[in-house]
Design an enzyme around this catalytic site. Structure first.
Site, PDB file in Angstrom:
ATOM      1  N   LYS A 178       0.813  -1.222   0.000  1.00  0.00           N
ATOM      2  CA  LYS A 178       0.000   0.000   0.000  1.00  0.00           C
ATOM      3  C   LYS A 178       0.848   1.274   0.000  1.00  0.00           C
ATOM      4  CE  LYS A 178      -4.159  -1.829   0.100  1.00  0.00           C
ATOM      5  NZ  LYS A 178      -5.060  -1.660  -1.065  1.00  0.00           N
TER       6      LYS A 178
ATOM      7  N   SER B 143       1.856  -9.594  -1.065  1.00  0.00           N
ATOM      8  CA  SER B 143       1.523  -8.168  -0.980  1.00  0.00           C
ATOM      9  C   SER B 143       1.688  -7.590   0.415  1.00  0.00           C
ATOM     10  CB  SER B 143       0.106  -7.937  -1.474  1.00  0.00           C
ATOM     11  OG  SER B 143      -0.797  -8.758  -0.766  1.00  0.00           O
TER      12      SER B 143
ATOM     13  N   GLU C  50     -10.049   5.713   2.805  1.00  0.00           N
ATOM     14  CA  GLU C  50     -10.822   4.604   3.351  1.00  0.00           C
ATOM     15  C   GLU C  50      -9.853   3.468   3.632  1.00  0.00           C
ATOM     16  OE1 GLU C  50     -10.285   5.027   0.191  1.00  0.00           O
ATOM     17  OE2 GLU C  50      -9.577   3.026  -0.342  1.00  0.00           O
TER      18      GLU C  50
END
Lengths: 390, 265
Positions: free
Chosen positions: A85, A374, A107
């Site tokens: 992220k 990830s 969000e």
């Protein structure tokens, strides 16, 4: 808008009129800066020195022995914050800085995007608000705590199903009232144009690096690249570099939750219908009237009824294959992989590992598979424990 | 069927346009409430079909959507309720809703079926003029008027393009934000009405945050052709759920106050 943001029939920008000027401003800024030498240099420095790029491509020896073919792991779990992220947040944060915005909102589902946004908010000295479904606040409390430590305000959203979709609803509503000075840092390659394009761009470093590292290490391209798919940002990030390599098979893994047949899942590419939500046309979990259905997945980060528009196109044109694995298989592989490699995979990323494991002894021994790991699974330890006791 | 054009031509004051979510709190109560609003002087009705994820709506309308859905409201019943309302009185009806419900039904068929049920226009909250091509032709074919939104941050050239695409009225959003009652009328709205009056003859109806007779009066003074009151009215329903039978009279009383205020013009 300069561009209609379409991926085949998918994408677009289906938003209330009040948000159009903000999206236009963002699109203009993105196209102005994304190739600007100063912007590129600034972002590279942040990627390298702040986030810890490039991440290694690791040959998982024992896991490879177990499954009977060669598995390489793209270690996005080693990034600052513990997940991919941060790539997107540094990119969008820098864009916000270039646009002279001082407030950011985001969000979050699993809390990884909320955390990455909060880190970047602290880094750039921007006032940060994170919208998070109340159920996610509870099941990802460690991340909530970290966000607050970074100085962000975490707003617990109680509407609807109290998960990621409702957090997006609330963030959009807040943005509607504060469009003039607030930058909405969208977390995945979904939502209205230009977000799918922007997020893909800032995540494409994963694929670019992995492709180069693979060629350097083994002198050829992989046979298969696989990643988990919720909104789809880590998957589109790694797929993007291989899309034109026709012999590389791309496999996206959706959360089948309690099983596709039970309806308790979050796998719109496997079992959804085309519809419109959160500004984009995509495959969507919905009833026959078009009301959005509740989703279910053990991993908060994949618990979303829609999926990025480019994945919808890759599905329809068959360039990528989208499969789904159930919660039980995810929990099983979390344990197996950790014991094999000493690496805790996030429950999200465990989906792609679970698919790889399902191919055990079914692929030729010289097959090379790259798994995009990830994120790391530290945040999921409690959930895994709780589900063991049951 | 009565058109917007006839309605705006006949009225000597701005049109009074209350908003309701169809089926809030249930089918029968909703019909009684809307009848009371018509009898109390509503000139046009703005009606919503409940959606699970209403991103343009504040808490009051969200709760109304949830109530209606919990009460069994769906697309078929919404159509039935509209037919009942039209059978009670031939009053123009604008729908205000989200695109996915239309898309799933089949865009052309939705427009045709709801036009046949007596709807004059369908405003899609999450569809801007950039994608209007997807809906304009089938709307026209169904005999519907077109209504799009203009907001205080819409640039003037874009406002002109939007106005050109509106055959019914311009849904003019008074503020930057979502639906919901507000104590003060936004200070952006008067200049916005003035800007729009200078570029178009299409009627300008103002909504979002319009909550009191005084608000309605000042919008009338500012030259609005219609005032749309949603959350404040829906709140009356929310506040009286334990005595549903009392709601129609309370709604009627509020609407009469608004009507009086705009007739003072």
């Amino acid at each position: 808008m300069k561009n209609n943001g379409r991926f085949g029939q998918f994408g677009g920008f289906y938003v209330p009129e009040v948000l159009i000027p903000a999206l236009e401003e963002m699109e203009a800024a993105f196209y102005k800066f994304y190739k600007d030498p100063q912007f590129v240099a600034d972002l590279d420095t942040l990627y390298n020195d702040y986030a810890g790029r490039p991440t290694p491509l690791y040959y998982a020896t024992r896991f490879s022995e177990l499954v009977g073919f060669k598995v390489y792991i793209k270690r996005e779990d080693l990034l600052h914050g513990g997940a991919h992220k941060v790539n997107n947040c540094l990119g969008q944060g820098l864009l916000a800085k270039y646009m002279k915005k001082t407030k950011i909102i985001a969000e979050t589902g699993a809390g990884q995007h909320g955390l990455a946004t909060s880190m970047v908010g602290a880094l750039f000295g921007m006032q940060t608000k994170i919208f998070m479904g109340s159920i996610d606040v509870e099941r990802q409390s460690v991340n909530v705590h970290k966000m607050r430590l970074c100085g962000a305000e975490v707003i617990s959203v109680t509407g609807g199903t109290c998960t990621l979709k409702d957090a997006i609803n609330e963030a959009l509503r807040y943005w509607t009232s504060n469009v003039a000075d607030t930058f909405y840092m969208f977390g995945t390659a979904c939502g209205p144009h230009p977000y799918p394009t922007i997020v893909k761009h800032f995540q494409s470093c994963i694929g670019t690096e992995a492709r180069k590292q693979c060629l350097e290490k083994i002198g050829k391209l992989p046979d298969i690249v696989t990643a988990c798919v919720g909104g789809g940002s880590n998957a589109i990030g790694i797929f993007s570099a291989f899309v034109n390599d026709k012999n590389v098979k791309l496999v996206g893994v959706e959360p089948a939750g309690k099983g596709i047949a039970t309806g308790k899942h979050a796998a719109p590419l496997n079992a959804g219908k085309v519809g419109i939500l959160h500004g984009t046309k995509m495959y969507l979990m919905q009833d026959s009237d078009g009301q959005i259905l509740d989703t279910e997945s053990i991993s908060a980060g994949l618990d979303y009824p829609g999926v990025g528009p480019e994945h919808c196109l890759l599905r329809d044109n068959k360039r990528a294959e989208y499969v789904a694995v159930e919660d039980d298989a995810v929990l099983e592989i979390f344990d197996i992989f950790t014991k094999c490699e000493g690496i805790l995979p996030a429950l999200e990323s465990s989906h792609s590992l679970a698919w790889v494991y399902s191919q055990k002894n079914k692929l030729p021994a010289d097959t090379v598979v790259i798994v995009n790991l990830s994120g790391r699974g530290d945040k999921d330890v409690d959930i895994v424990e709780r589900n063991k006791i049951k | 069927m009565k058109t917007y054009k006839q309605t705006f031509a006949e009225l000597k004051h701005p049109a009074l346009i209350p908003f309701f979510v169809l089926g809030d709190p249930d089918f029968d109560s909703s019909f009684e409430i809307i009848k009371a609003a018509i009898d109390a002087g509503a000139d046009i009705l703005e009606l919503g079909i409940a959606f699970s994820d209403p991103i343009a709506d504040g808490p009051t309308i969200q709760k109304a959507d949830i109530r209606a859905l919990a009460g069994g409201m769906n697309i078929a019943k919404a159509k039935e309720l509209i037919k009942k309302i039209k059978a009670y009185k031939d009053i123009p009806i604008g729908l205000l809703m989200y695109y996915n419900l239309i898309y799933q039904y089949g865009t052309e068929k939705f427009f045709a079926d709801f036009a046949a049920a007596g709807v004059n226009s369908i405003l899609i909250a999450d569809l801007s003029i950039d994608d209007a091509d997807e809906v304009s032709a089938p709307m026209k074919k169904a005999g519907l008027d077109t209504v799009f939104m203009i907001t205080p941050n819409t640039e003037i050239e874009r406002a002109k393009r939007i106005a050109e695409k509106c055959t019914g009225f311009i849904y003019t959003v008074s503020l930057l934000g979502v639906t919901g009652g507000r104590d003060q009328l936004s200070d952006m709205v008067r200049p916005l009405i003035a800007r729009l009056k200078a570029i178009t003859k299409v009627p300008i109806c103002v909504g979002f945050g319009v909550s009191t007779p005084q608000h309605a009066k000042s919008l009338a003074d500012a030259g609005a052709d219609g005032v749309i009151i949603g959350s404040r009215i829906v709140k009356i329903i929310e506040d009286n759920l334990n005595d549903k039978k009392s709601i129609p009279a309370k709604i009627a009383e509020f609407i009469k106050q608004i009507k009086q205020a705009i007739q003072l013009n």
